[in-house]
Design a protein around this motif. Sequence first.
Motif, short mmCIF file in Angstrom:
data_model
loop_
_atom_site.label_atom_id
_atom_site.label_comp_id
_atom_site.label_asym_id
_atom_site.label_seq_id
_atom_site.Cartn_x
_atom_site.Cartn_y
_atom_site.Cartn_z
N LEU A 165 -1.16 -3.44 3.70
CA LEU A 165 -1.09 -2.83 2.41
C LEU A 165 -1.96 -3.56 1.58
O LEU A 165 -1.95 -4.85 1.13
CB LEU A 165 0.20 -2.99 1.81
N GLY A 166 -3.27 -2.86 1.24
CA GLY A 166 -4.23 -3.63 0.24
C GLY A 166 -3.79 -3.31 -1.16
O GLY A 166 -3.06 -2.58 -1.26
N TYR A 167 -4.55 -3.97 -2.11
CA TYR A 167 -4.00 -3.92 -3.58
C TYR A 167 -4.29 -2.60 -3.99
O TYR A 167 -5.38 -1.83 -3.63
CB TYR A 167 -4.76 -4.90 -4.35
N GLY A 168 -3.66 -1.96 -4.73
CA GLY A 168 -3.48 -0.67 -5.38
C GLY A 168 -2.98 0.43 -4.40
O GLY A 168 -3.21 1.72 -5.18
N VAL A 169 -2.40 -0.01 -3.20
CA VAL A 169 -1.99 1.10 -2.77
C VAL A 169 -0.45 1.39 -3.11
O VAL A 169 0.25 0.84 -3.32
CB VAL A 169 -1.56 0.88 -1.10
N ALA A 170 -0.34 2.69 -3.61
CA ALA A 170 0.96 3.09 -4.17
C ALA A 170 2.08 3.61 -3.29
O ALA A 170 1.79 4.18 -2.18
CB ALA A 170 0.67 4.34 -5.26
N CYS A 171 3.34 3.58 -3.93
CA CYS A 171 4.53 4.28 -3.00
C CYS A 171 4.15 5.54 -2.56
O CYS A 171 3.89 6.37 -3.81
CB CYS A 171 5.63 4.03 -3.57
N SER A 172 4.50 5.97 -1.53
CA SER A 172 3.94 7.53 -1.46
C SER A 172 5.06 8.29 -1.82
O SER A 172 5.04 9.68 -1.86
CB SER A 172 3.94 7.72 0.35
N LYS A 173 6.31 7.75 -2.39
CA LYS A 173 7.31 8.81 -2.95
C LYS A 173 7.40 8.70 -4.30
O LYS A 173 7.50 9.97 -4.95
CB LYS A 173 8.67 8.16 -2.40
N CYS A 174 7.29 7.61 -5.00
CA CYS A 174 7.29 7.67 -6.42
C CYS A 174 5.81 7.12 -7.18
O CYS A 174 5.90 7.14 -8.42
CB CYS A 174 8.40 6.95 -6.96
N SER A 175 4.76 6.86 -6.23
CA SER A 175 3.65 6.37 -6.88
C SER A 175 3.72 4.99 -7.64
O SER A 175 2.65 4.49 -8.05
CB SER A 175 3.16 7.47 -7.91
N TRP A 176 4.79 4.08 -7.37
CA TRP A 176 4.92 3.03 -8.08
C TRP A 176 4.08 1.71 -7.05
O TRP A 176 3.90 1.85 -5.95
CB TRP A 176 6.19 2.33 -7.97
N ILE A 177 3.39 1.03 -7.92
CA ILE A 177 2.47 0.10 -7.35
C ILE A 177 3.20 -1.43 -7.33
O ILE A 177 3.45 -1.82 -8.52
CB ILE A 177 0.99 -0.07 -7.72
N SER A 178 3.35 -1.82 -6.42
CA SER A 178 4.34 -3.10 -6.24
C SER A 178 3.28 -4.40 -5.90
O SER A 178 1.99 -4.43 -5.31
CB SER A 178 5.28 -3.11 -5.04
N CYS A 179 3.65 -5.51 -6.38
CA CYS A 179 3.06 -6.85 -5.78
C CYS A 179 4.05 -7.58 -4.87
O CYS A 179 5.05 -7.65 -4.90
CB CYS A 179 3.03 -7.65 -7.04
N PHE A 180 3.05 -7.59 -3.73
CA PHE A 180 3.70 -8.38 -2.35
C PHE A 180 3.68 -9.90 -2.23
O PHE A 180 3.87 -10.57 -1.44
CB PHE A 180 3.53 -7.70 -1.31
N ASN A 181 2.93 -10.47 -3.37
CA ASN A 181 2.44 -11.79 -3.21
C ASN A 181 3.46 -12.71 -4.13
O ASN A 181 3.49 -14.07 -3.98
CB ASN A 181 1.10 -11.93 -4.00
#
Length: 243
Positions: free
Chosen positions: A82-98
């Motif tokens: 998952l690269g930065y800026g990839v949004a959730c396919s369902k709600c389009s929310w962008i999460s931070c995984f770091n």
Amino acid sequence: QPCWNEYLTTRIEQNMVVNCTCPISECYARPTTAFICSIVSSEEIIAKYEKALLRGYVECCSNLTWCTNPQGCDQILLKDGLGYGVACSKCSWISCFNCNFPEAHYPASCSHMSHMTCAKCNHGFCWRCLKPWRPTHKDYYNCSAMVSKAAWQEKRFQDYNERCTFHHRAREFAMNLRNRVSSISESPKLRTLTFVLDACKVLEQARKVLAYSCVYSYYNQDTESMDIVEQQTESLELHTNAL
């Protein structure tokens, strides 16, 4: 069978079925999925059980996570690739995984999100380990430094106190809103606004419950029961915010 049905139904409703064992204290056998499905007849309870299994599976997989949208989203995301800026396919929310911050926070780095500054004395510190902030303090999200019990309790109190204060203020907002709507609804030119008044009353009650649940959670140290309380509180907060 009725006893097993009642026991399993209770464990499922309390979200404690994944690791449950035989009710006999000397027996540590765990009921299988096939056994549970053959005993529990309620489709609604079985659906809750399947959701519990899914949650347990996601939590066990280091490369899987839930969407962190604070408004609520049940989408499962794959961390790997998952690269930065990839949004959730369902709600389009962008999460931070770091880091544990729920939302992607570019251009601020994760270290910025952990760097806290006292509003009174401008003392900078890491909110994870409470140590003074230094330019070399880069491994903030891997920080495993032990802090004194007193310092940790102080931070814990501040966290719960801030949440409690927020809900009390939000409750006052709901009360003021209800009063404003009440005065407007007296106009003969407007249609009835009873449904809005009812929503405000529900909002007031929900904020009250959320505020005092912070007090309850702060003083209650029973981890097993608090897991359930925190889940119910989180669900109530999501719906209250939406309302």
